[in-house]
Design a protein around this motif. Structure first.
Motif, PDB file in Angstrom:
ATOM      1  N   GLY A   1       0.783  -1.226   0.000  1.00  0.00           N
ATOM      2  CA  GLY A   1       0.000   0.000   0.000  1.00  0.00           C
ATOM      3  C   GLY A   1       0.814   1.274   0.000  1.00  0.00           C
ATOM      4  N   ILE A   2       2.166   1.185  -0.052  1.00  0.00           N
ATOM      5  CA  ILE A   2       2.923   2.430  -0.211  1.00  0.00           C
ATOM      6  C   ILE A   2       2.699   3.026  -1.598  1.00  0.00           C
ATOM      7  CG2 ILE A   2       4.661   1.599   1.404  1.00  0.00           C
ATOM      8  CD1 ILE A   2       6.651   1.549  -0.921  1.00  0.00           C
ATOM      9  N   GLU A   3       2.199   2.199  -2.524  1.00  0.00           N
ATOM     10  CA  GLU A   3       1.794   2.768  -3.823  1.00  0.00           C
ATOM     11  C   GLU A   3       0.370   3.287  -3.651  1.00  0.00           C
ATOM     12  OE1 GLU A   3       1.941   2.037  -8.618  1.00  0.00           O
ATOM     13  OE2 GLU A   3       2.824   0.548  -7.274  1.00  0.00           O
ATOM     14  N   ASN A   4       0.286   4.540  -3.277  1.00  0.00           N
ATOM     15  CA  ASN A   4      -0.977   5.153  -2.878  1.00  0.00           C
ATOM     16  C   ASN A   4      -0.753   6.667  -2.839  1.00  0.00           C
ATOM     17  OD1 ASN A   4      -3.207   6.075  -1.040  1.00  0.00           O
ATOM     18  ND2 ASN A   4      -3.562   3.878  -0.814  1.00  0.00           N
ATOM     19  N   PRO A   5      -1.701   7.462  -3.271  1.00  0.00           N
ATOM     20  CA  PRO A   5      -1.502   8.915  -3.246  1.00  0.00           C
ATOM     21  C   PRO A   5      -1.565   9.532  -1.852  1.00  0.00           C
ATOM     22  CG  PRO A   5      -3.709   8.401  -4.025  1.00  0.00           C
ATOM     23  CD  PRO A   5      -2.977   7.093  -3.920  1.00  0.00           C
ATOM     24  N   VAL A   6      -1.998   8.763  -0.842  1.00  0.00           N
ATOM     25  CA  VAL A   6      -2.143   9.283   0.522  1.00  0.00           C
ATOM     26  C   VAL A   6      -1.040   8.721   1.406  1.00  0.00           C
ATOM     27  CG1 VAL A   6      -3.649   9.437   2.539  1.00  0.00           C
ATOM     28  CG2 VAL A   6      -4.641   9.450   0.239  1.00  0.00           C
ATOM     29  N   ASP A   7      -0.397   9.580   2.180  1.00  0.00           N
ATOM     30  CA  ASP A   7       0.653   9.169   3.112  1.00  0.00           C
ATOM     31  C   ASP A   7       0.012   8.865   4.464  1.00  0.00           C
ATOM     32  OD1 ASP A   7       2.829   8.812   4.723  1.00  0.00           O
ATOM     33  OD2 ASP A   7       3.920  10.594   4.035  1.00  0.00           O
ATOM     34  N   TYR A   8      -0.448   7.629   4.629  1.00  0.00           N
ATOM     35  CA  TYR A   8      -1.147   7.254   5.858  1.00  0.00           C
ATOM     36  C   TYR A   8      -0.191   7.140   7.046  1.00  0.00           C
ATOM     37  CZ  TYR A   8      -5.359   6.448   3.137  1.00  0.00           C
ATOM     38  OH  TYR A   8      -6.455   6.621   2.323  1.00  0.00           O
ATOM     39  N   TRP A   9       1.065   6.824   6.791  1.00  0.00           N
ATOM     40  CA  TRP A   9       2.030   6.785   7.897  1.00  0.00           C
ATOM     41  C   TRP A   9       2.157   8.158   8.553  1.00  0.00           C
ATOM     42  CZ3 TRP A   9       4.716   3.824  11.151  1.00  0.00           C
ATOM     43  CH2 TRP A   9       5.802   4.389  11.811  1.00  0.00           C
ATOM     44  N   ALA A  10       2.270   9.198   7.737  1.00  0.00           N
ATOM     45  CA  ALA A  10       2.398  10.558   8.284  1.00  0.00           C
ATOM     46  C   ALA A  10       1.174  10.923   9.112  1.00  0.00           C
ATOM     47  CB  ALA A  10       2.598  11.563   7.152  1.00  0.00           C
ATOM     48  N   LEU A  11       0.000  10.537   8.647  1.00  0.00           N
ATOM     49  CA  LEU A  11      -1.224  10.798   9.404  1.00  0.00           C
ATOM     50  C   LEU A  11      -1.218  10.024  10.725  1.00  0.00           C
ATOM     51  CD1 LEU A  11      -3.860  10.603   6.519  1.00  0.00           C
ATOM     52  CD2 LEU A  11      -2.947  12.667   7.607  1.00  0.00           C
ATOM     53  N   PHE A  12      -0.712   8.798  10.687  1.00  0.00           N
ATOM     54  CA  PHE A  12      -0.645   7.951  11.881  1.00  0.00           C
ATOM     55  C   PHE A  12       0.303   8.544  12.921  1.00  0.00           C
ATOM     56  CE2 PHE A  12       1.594   4.110  13.712  1.00  0.00           C
ATOM     57  CZ  PHE A  12       0.622   3.818  14.652  1.00  0.00           C
ATOM     58  N   VAL A  13       1.495   8.920  12.500  1.00  0.00           N
ATOM     59  CA  VAL A  13       2.487   9.476  13.427  1.00  0.00           C
ATOM     60  C   VAL A  13       2.002  10.791  14.022  1.00  0.00           C
ATOM     61  CG1 VAL A  13       4.823  10.420  13.586  1.00  0.00           C
ATOM     62  CG2 VAL A  13       4.415   8.308  12.307  1.00  0.00           C
ATOM     63  N   ALA A  14       1.267  11.564  13.219  1.00  0.00           N
ATOM     64  CA  ALA A  14       0.751  12.857  13.685  1.00  0.00           C
ATOM     65  C   ALA A  14      -0.457  12.710  14.600  1.00  0.00           C
ATOM     66  CB  ALA A  14       0.394  13.731  12.487  1.00  0.00           C
ATOM     67  N   GLY A  15      -0.938  11.491  14.788  1.00  0.00           N
ATOM     68  CA  GLY A  15      -2.085  11.264  15.658  1.00  0.00           C
ATOM     69  C   GLY A  15      -3.421  11.576  15.017  1.00  0.00           C
ATOM     70  N   LYS A  16      -3.430  11.749  13.686  1.00  0.00           N
ATOM     71  CA  LYS A  16      -4.677  12.070  12.992  1.00  0.00           C
ATOM     72  C   LYS A  16      -5.508  10.828  12.700  1.00  0.00           C
ATOM     73  CE  LYS A  16      -2.815  16.314  11.012  1.00  0.00           C
ATOM     74  NZ  LYS A  16      -2.488  17.061   9.765  1.00  0.00           N
ATOM     75  N   ILE A  17      -4.852   9.668  12.670  1.00  0.00           N
ATOM     76  CA  ILE A  17      -5.572   8.396  12.569  1.00  0.00           C
ATOM     77  C   ILE A  17      -4.926   7.433  13.558  1.00  0.00           C
ATOM     78  CG2 ILE A  17      -6.270   8.701  10.159  1.00  0.00           C
ATOM     79  CD1 ILE A  17      -4.027   6.786   9.346  1.00  0.00           C
ATOM     80  N   GLY A  18      -5.680   6.424  13.975  1.00  0.00           N
ATOM     81  CA  GLY A  18      -5.163   5.433  14.904  1.00  0.00           C
ATOM     82  C   GLY A  18      -4.531   4.256  14.184  1.00  0.00           C
ATOM     83  N   TYR A  19      -4.017   3.314  14.974  1.00  0.00           N
ATOM     84  CA  TYR A  19      -3.361   2.144  14.394  1.00  0.00           C
ATOM     85  C   TYR A  19      -4.315   1.342  13.522  1.00  0.00           C
ATOM     86  CZ  TYR A  19      -1.671  -2.616  13.986  1.00  0.00           C
ATOM     87  OH  TYR A  19      -1.323  -3.852  13.489  1.00  0.00           O
ATOM     88  N   ARG A  20      -5.529   1.113  13.995  1.00  0.00           N
ATOM     89  CA  ARG A  20      -6.450   0.267  13.242  1.00  0.00           C
ATOM     90  C   ARG A  20      -6.802   0.873  11.895  1.00  0.00           C
ATOM     91  NH1 ARG A  20      -7.913  -0.769  18.601  1.00  0.00           N
ATOM     92  NH2 ARG A  20      -9.391   0.940  18.736  1.00  0.00           N
ATOM     93  N   GLU A  21      -6.983   2.177  11.852  1.00  0.00           N
ATOM     94  CA  GLU A  21      -7.277   2.816  10.563  1.00  0.00           C
ATOM     95  C   GLU A  21      -6.057   2.776   9.653  1.00  0.00           C
ATOM     96  OE1 GLU A  21      -8.891   7.049   8.650  1.00  0.00           O
ATOM     97  OE2 GLU A  21      -8.874   6.758  10.835  1.00  0.00           O
ATOM     98  N   TYR A  22      -4.887   3.007  10.229  1.00  0.00           N
ATOM     99  CA  TYR A  22      -3.671   2.930   9.418  1.00  0.00           C
ATOM    100  C   TYR A  22      -3.490   1.528   8.844  1.00  0.00           C
ATOM    101  CZ  TYR A  22       1.286   2.917   8.190  1.00  0.00           C
ATOM    102  OH  TYR A  22       2.481   2.774   7.528  1.00  0.00           O
TER     103      TYR A  22
END
Length: 243
Positions: free
Chosen positions: A63-84
């Protein structure tokens, strides 16, 4: 009675490998945990000096081939582990041309974090002892998450090869790292589409593309099945692929 003949030499263990991962996933509290980073150098010393680790498996999720950087959102606390986690294997093509990469379509932030906080400290500690790190780049594409995306790397070996070469190039350009090995797919028997034939085609495509990009002599690891008794069937199918 057991007799040991010290003159006999059989299989030689070439290294001890662990996955480049620590405690970043706080699954219980559904959040990112970076509290251990203050001890990362000490942890690297423990891995090298006490555990004897000299090889790391650096994983990329499909899933790193994706236009959204979900890791950055996860580290920033904008999404939780389960959503990531639900986006781990959500593959969305960078563009329709496997020969021309759209950099915005590949998210390397998760990979970079692992390199900077695990790989490089271990590498530095090994070199201080006069030893070299052996790096294994491994691709994961498990079937357990609901978000799958619209791309199958298993069905599109040219797209798989594009992602692999992009990752090798990124590691070399940013960190001066060139993986020694490519583990084609971790546990293909726990994926949706990765048959032995698909693995064989991925080996052919990725090897040719790596050679063309100047990455020669990369060892290929396959089939890496979850259950050992399945390995031979996968291997025989891999052998049926020309090249």
């Amino acid at each position: 009675h057991l007799a040991i003949d010290a003159r006999e030499r059989h299989q030689i263990m070439a290294g001890w490998e662990v996955t480049a991962r620590l405690w970043e996933f706080d699954k219980t509290n559904n959040r990112y945990d970076g509290s251990w980073l203050a001890q990362r150098d000490e942890l690297a010393s423990v891995l090298v000096d006490q555990a004897g680790i000299d090889r790391l498996r650096l994983e990329i999720k499909s899933g790193i081939e994706n236009p959204v950087d979900y890791w950055a959102l996860f580290v920033a606390g904008k999404i939780g582990y389960r959503e990531y986690k639900d986006h781990f294997y959500e593959k969305i093509n960078d563009n329709a041309d496997s020969g021309t990469l759209n950099p915005a379509g590949i998210q390397f932030s998760d990979l970079d974090w692992r390199v900077e906080n695990i790989v490089l400290p271990v590498k530095k500690r090994l070199e201080a002892r006069g030893r070299n790190l052996r790096l294994n780049l491994a691709y994961a594409d498990f079937k357990w998450t609901t978000s799958k995306g619209t791309l199958s790397h298993a069905a599109n070996p040219a797209e798989y090869a594009e992602l692999i070469v992009a990752t090798f190039s990124h590691l070399k350009d940013k960190y001066g790292l060139v993986p020694d090995c490519l583990e084609i797919i971790i546990e293909p028997d726990n994926s949706d589409d990765w048959s032995g034939i698909a693995i064989g085609k991925a080996i052919v495509a990725a090897s040719a593309r790596l050679d063309a990009a100047g990455f020669a002599n990369v060892d290929i690891i396959a089939p890496s099945t979850a259950k050992a008794q399945r390995a031979l069937d996968y291997y025989e199918d891999i052998r049926r692929v020309p090249g």
